[in-house]
Write a protein that holds these residues in place. Sequence first.
Motif, PDB file in Angstrom:
ATOM      1  N   PRO A  69       0.805  -1.232   0.000  1.00 57.21           N
ATOM      2  CA  PRO A  69       0.000   0.000   0.000  1.00 57.21           C
ATOM      3  C   PRO A  69       0.833   1.275   0.000  1.00 57.21           C
ATOM      4  O   PRO A  69       0.319   2.351  -0.301  1.00 57.21           O
ATOM      5  CB  PRO A  69      -0.827  -0.111   1.290  1.00 57.21           C
ATOM      6  N   CYS A 113       1.239   5.942  -1.824  1.00 62.13           N
ATOM      7  CA  CYS A 113       1.614   7.163  -1.108  1.00 62.13           C
ATOM      8  C   CYS A 113       2.671   7.969  -1.847  1.00 62.13           C
ATOM      9  O   CYS A 113       2.995   9.083  -1.437  1.00 62.13           O
ATOM     10  CB  CYS A 113       2.124   6.820   0.292  1.00 62.13           C
ATOM     11  N   GLN A 132      -0.746   4.953   8.380  1.00 62.53           N
ATOM     12  CA  GLN A 132      -1.647   3.843   8.732  1.00 62.53           C
ATOM     13  C   GLN A 132      -1.527   2.678   7.748  1.00 62.53           C
ATOM     14  O   GLN A 132      -2.517   1.995   7.459  1.00 62.53           O
ATOM     15  CB  GLN A 132      -3.094   4.342   8.817  1.00 62.53           C
ATOM     16  N   VAL A 133      -0.323   2.471   7.248  1.00 63.33           N
ATOM     17  CA  VAL A 133      -0.091   1.308   6.391  1.00 63.33           C
ATOM     18  C   VAL A 133       0.938   0.370   7.011  1.00 63.33           C
ATOM     19  O   VAL A 133       1.280  -0.655   6.415  1.00 63.33           O
ATOM     20  CB  VAL A 133       0.384   1.730   4.975  1.00 63.33           C
ATOM     21  N   TRP A 134       1.431   0.711   8.197  1.00 62.25           N
ATOM     22  CA  TRP A 134       2.395  -0.148   8.896  1.00 62.25           C
ATOM     23  C   TRP A 134       1.991  -0.230  10.345  1.00 62.25           C
ATOM     24  O   TRP A 134       1.944   0.776  11.052  1.00 62.25           O
ATOM     25  CB  TRP A 134       3.818   0.422   8.756  1.00 62.25           C
TER      26      TRP A 134
END
Length: 795
Positions: free
Chosen positions: A182, A186, A254-256
């Motif tokens: 994801p 970004c 908010q991807v890790w």
Amino acid sequence: MPKKKPKAGAAPAPPEPAQPIPTHLTLRTENGRIFTLTYGNKVPAGNSPATAIPYELALFQKEAYRWNYLLSQRRRWVNDATVREEHIAASRDLLFRMGLTEADIRELAQSEILELGIPFHQEMVGWESRLFPWEYILTSATAVERRGRSQFIIRHLDCPDHPARFSHQMRRFMTIKNAPGPLHQCLTPDGFDIERSMIENSIMDLIQDEFRSEVAGETSEDETAEQLAARIKAFHPDIIHVTGFSPQHGQRLQVWNGESKRDGLLVKSTTSEIELLEADKLAAVFSGGTPKPALVACNLSHSAARICPALVRAGCGTALGFQDEFEGELAEIFFSAFYQALAVSAGNILEAFRFGCTLLRQHPKGLRGTGVVLWSSLSLLTQPLAQARQKAPHSFDSIKRVIQQTKLPAVSTDTVDDWVQVEIEPFEELNYALLHNRRGLFRKFLIRKLKPGPLRHVNVEVKLYAGSGETFPYRKTLHLLDQSSVDLKNDISVPLLFATGLNLSDSIRSNLHVTVTWQDHVLFQDTSRITLLAPDEWRDDDDDRFWLPSFVAPRDPAVNRILHLANQYLMAFLEDESAGFDGYQSVSGAGETTETDLDLQIRAIWSALVYSLNLRYINPPPTSAQQSQRLRTPGEMLETEQGTCIDLTLLLAACFEYIDVYPVIFLLYGHAFAGYWRNPDDHRRFVTCQDAMDEMESGNLPAAGPAQPAGKPTAPHRAWYFGEEHFDEIIRYIYDERLVPLEATLLTQRGGFHRAIDEGIKNLRNRSDFQAMMDIRIARDNGVTPLPTQRRNHQ
């Protein structure tokens, strides 16, 4: 006092803790002067007062965490001259305690470059000196004596157990991108390709002719650690440039969801989408080739304190990184200038670093509170240049002259895109509050020069068609000489008080036309459909949400009417017919937890709104745009006797601001309510992060040891906007009764003042519901002013 003997049969007393070994740091100037900074030992009793008292180890470790936290929050205080003066005094005091004198500070201020030598023995020993933000402390301490002259701080990692390698050979370069899973979403589309192209063109076009045939490049995109290690070992690059995401950055996006207290790089995993390659393992991968890289440049947040020294310790000659989060546009400006200067100077990393930082400081955003950190395996102030490089330009002016005198290649319509790249993204909807606060018409407006050399007479024209025959043109001619890119997104604006904008009763559709030309080439031309929102329309999205303080209108005549009604209640509460609203003048001191005269002033306003007016709750008016809401002024609310939760919140905030009490607005997902600071001293402690700093000084060190203090809040998006990462800090102020929340909808239910406080506290029970707190006073200090009160056809 004699020590007591242990009782027979009792366990022997534990040995006294060993005195920490002193740590000595060397501070070198350009002219060869060396100063010593010391911490970790105690001065024996009886020494004369003139003897410098170095920091004890534990105290200095806490200072490292405290200053890092303070700089991560720089947007709160960076525009406050008083805070900066306090930091100057604190920085000087710190250096005095480490052994320097006033005369030493004056001499250090005369040197444009200072090099700090930091010894390395073990990862868990001396980490505090690698974490400490020396760049800010040293430049702050010498600021008065420098009187505006630039100063650059570089770091030398002294590793006696690791043979240092240093080379000016810069002919084989590798660009690495890691945005797996994801994270790929970004990155700006084509952003890495542009970054790679700018690096490649800088090196290929500016390196000395005799070495050009030896230049070679290699690219790695989203490879696993094993694949990346094999590629580096096979190619053995002189330069590695890595672009990616730190665990702190990944967690904020908010991807890790993994561990973020250890610095490193998020990479593609063989077992899942993403895994963390920690600093030591990352260094082992990057130094796996033979010979090891002369330079590793990390376009990566939180890379300076642990990743860069790990790279140098593993044998890399130099490493560049960022102290914490760094804006992508600024990183692009720095690295483009850095690589151009590196090629022109035939691998002089020190001069390339100075050149890049100088151009960065000339940018309107500049370097405020944090920056780029350069680590080296050998002293760059004593390491002689290789004989073959002696004829290369080394000074800032000579490097700049060579770049500006680079001849342009022949450019045709077919090849112009290889030379110049224009990236423009207009806002689809324009909020008047955004324009009122001097924000631009574009989310992105970048003109990039992809190859070195001067690019003169680039013409930009922007036209906004606002309806009724009104056209607002913007025209500018640019000359890109030594800089590689120009960012115009905040430069292109329209007149504030245009008649159409102020009198809109509803949204209208319009056009935005953009043309960018160079010589006879059209670089960009496009007409976009754009929506002009009514001035009372607020968009709750990532672009416009921050401008909600502009809708707090203390000068609305209705506010004065409310205060007139409230004064009757205040006289009754105080049993004093001369009582009036004097804001914080009634506060006798910080730390009071009982109902003060200030609270009675707020209660009087609340009572006037509840008992003298007949406010009712109503749903927001309809809008034609998504994530948008029409907001009522205080005058509209008193006229119609109705409002939404956010209308009522803005009304309370306007009343508080009018009497010089600092209001806040709490945003939950789907709800808003008001609040106020009970004491200006507590508000200042919040702005300057003093409570958080004190907590770190009095508490235990984080268990993370030498890792960055992740888990601490990152810098707010705007100085006045405090998101979910600040939730715990805000709650502490509320529970200490220094910050008071008020549930505004109780104004429509004739709810009591204390019940409103209780409901406000209940609103904050769940972290997951909390979106942000906006501080109106901080917003005003940063130029966010109320919208004009003349407006607006309400019918």
